[in-house]
Motif scaffolding. Structure first.
Motif, short mmCIF file in Angstrom:
data_model
loop_
_atom_site.label_atom_id
_atom_site.label_comp_id
_atom_site.label_asym_id
_atom_site.label_seq_id
_atom_site.Cartn_x
_atom_site.Cartn_y
_atom_site.Cartn_z
N UNK A 12 17.97 62.56 75.27
CA UNK A 12 18.40 61.80 76.43
C UNK A 12 18.32 60.30 76.17
N UNK A 13 19.44 59.63 76.41
CA UNK A 13 19.44 58.17 76.33
C UNK A 13 18.80 57.59 77.59
N UNK A 14 18.55 56.28 77.57
CA UNK A 14 17.96 55.64 78.75
C UNK A 14 18.90 55.75 79.95
N UNK A 15 20.19 55.63 79.71
CA UNK A 15 21.16 55.77 80.81
C UNK A 15 21.13 57.19 81.36
N UNK A 16 21.04 58.16 80.48
CA UNK A 16 21.01 59.56 80.93
C UNK A 16 19.76 59.84 81.76
N UNK A 17 18.65 59.27 81.38
CA UNK A 17 17.42 59.47 82.15
C UNK A 17 17.58 58.94 83.56
N UNK A 18 18.21 57.78 83.68
CA UNK A 18 18.44 57.20 85.00
C UNK A 18 19.42 58.04 85.81
N UNK A 19 20.50 58.45 85.16
CA UNK A 19 21.52 59.24 85.85
C UNK A 19 20.98 60.62 86.27
#
Length: 328
Positions: A12-19
């Motif tokens: 998981x990328x940082x953007x994916x974690x947020x999304x």
């Protein structure tokens, strides 16, 4: 399985974690990457390529991606799971192994991907690489594609797409995995390796590229026309209007008029086009003598062959070969 590549893509990328927490779209690009175009996101070339001919990334999961378009051709490949997109107003579902080619300026949005859904984006900087380019490659071997390509020229402003469903007999998975591995974990000469695998990938796709994939064309829906083109392509060396009419249980004059009215060409013209396409392919890709090629494609009159060849290519076969050798 490629464990290193799997770990990289499923991480998981940082953007994916947020999304994943908010289910709201988080932009993965700066404002400079966008062209203002009627309130719709449109991406320009400069952000993605940066001295590279292609750009590859994993699509972020867990949130809907808004409607957007590109100045370049885009390939979407489903590495794992599935994906639902709306392309030019039509909803389509992609499953593992499927590949979608989006032409320049095609508009699409993407539904939120789940944990096990991995969508890969491959973008091409060269604007000459588009669906008309793919059409032209196929048309070098097929009178049907040659006809469809010419017919599509009047629709060049109409964005198109092609969907290749996963087929075990012509799988593209090995090429895609090699391209991704070389791109995300580069080594010496990775650029050359990627370019070579892209050539193989596009060639494999070309094998699957069929007339039914060209949208909004009468031939795709007309079984009679498809049979006519099919017989011309398969049996151009020996086919005659009489034999075709008998095979299809049509009156010869009726069939002749049908072909002319639906394609704009006479039967003889279509037949000559297919023969000359085969001859040209043999001229540029083999070392066969011109006389052998003439015999192979079914011309009994050498002078007539040269006349038809010149009408189609504005040069004689010997001149075509000289050009090929000068390039090599």
């Amino acid at each position: 399985m490629n464990g290193k590549l799997d770990n990289f893509l499923f991480h998981e990328t940082s953007i994916e974690k947020t999304q994943r927490k908010t289910h709201n779209f988080v932009a993965d690009f700066p404002d400079a990457a966008l062209i203002n175009h009627d309130q719709q996101m449109k991406f320009n070339n400069s952000f993605f390529f940066k001295n590279k001919s292609i750009f590859i990334n994993k699509h972020n999961r867990y949130a809907d991606y808004p409607l957007h378009s590109h100045e370049f051709l885009e390939i979407n490949y489903i590495y794992s799971g599935h994906c639902t997109q709306c392309v030019n107003g039509k909803q389509i579902t992609l499953n593992k192994g499927d590949l979608l080619i989006l032409d320049i300026n095609s508009k699409h949005s993407i539904k939120a991907l789940g944990k096990h859904d991995i969508l890969i984006n491959i973008l091409f900087q060269n604007k000459e690489i588009n669906l008309n380019w793919l059409d032209s490659l196929k048309s070098n071997q097929s009178v049907l594609f040659n006809f469809l390509l010419n017919a599509s020229m009047s629709k060049q402003n109409q964005s198109q797409y092609l969907l290749f469903k996963n087929d075990a007999s012509t799988t593209i998975k090995p090429e895609v995995q090699e391209i991704l591995s070389e791109y995300f974990f580069p080594h010496e000469f990775s650029g050359t390796v990627i370019s070579s695998y892209l050539d193989i990938l596009l060639t494999k796709l070309l094998r699957q590229y069929s007339p039914e994939m060209i949208k909004d064309n009468q031939v795709s829906q007309d079984s009679t026309l498809k049979q006519i083109f099919s017989e011309i392509e398969k049996n151009s060396k020996t086919l005659t209007l009489n034999s075709l009419a008998e095979m299809m249980s049509y009156n010869k004059n009726y069939l002749s008029n049908l072909i002319k009215s639906e394609t704009g060409f006479t039967f003889t013209k279509l037949l000559n086009k297919q023969k000359i396409l085969k001859a040209h392919l043999a001229v540029v890709s083999t070392g066969k003598s011109i006389q052998d090629i003439i015999d192979e494609v079914g011309y009994s009159n050498r002078n007539y062959f040269y006349k038809i060849y010149f009408e189609n290519y504005d040069e004689l076969p010997s001149e075509t070969r000289k050009k090929i050798r000068s390039i090599e």
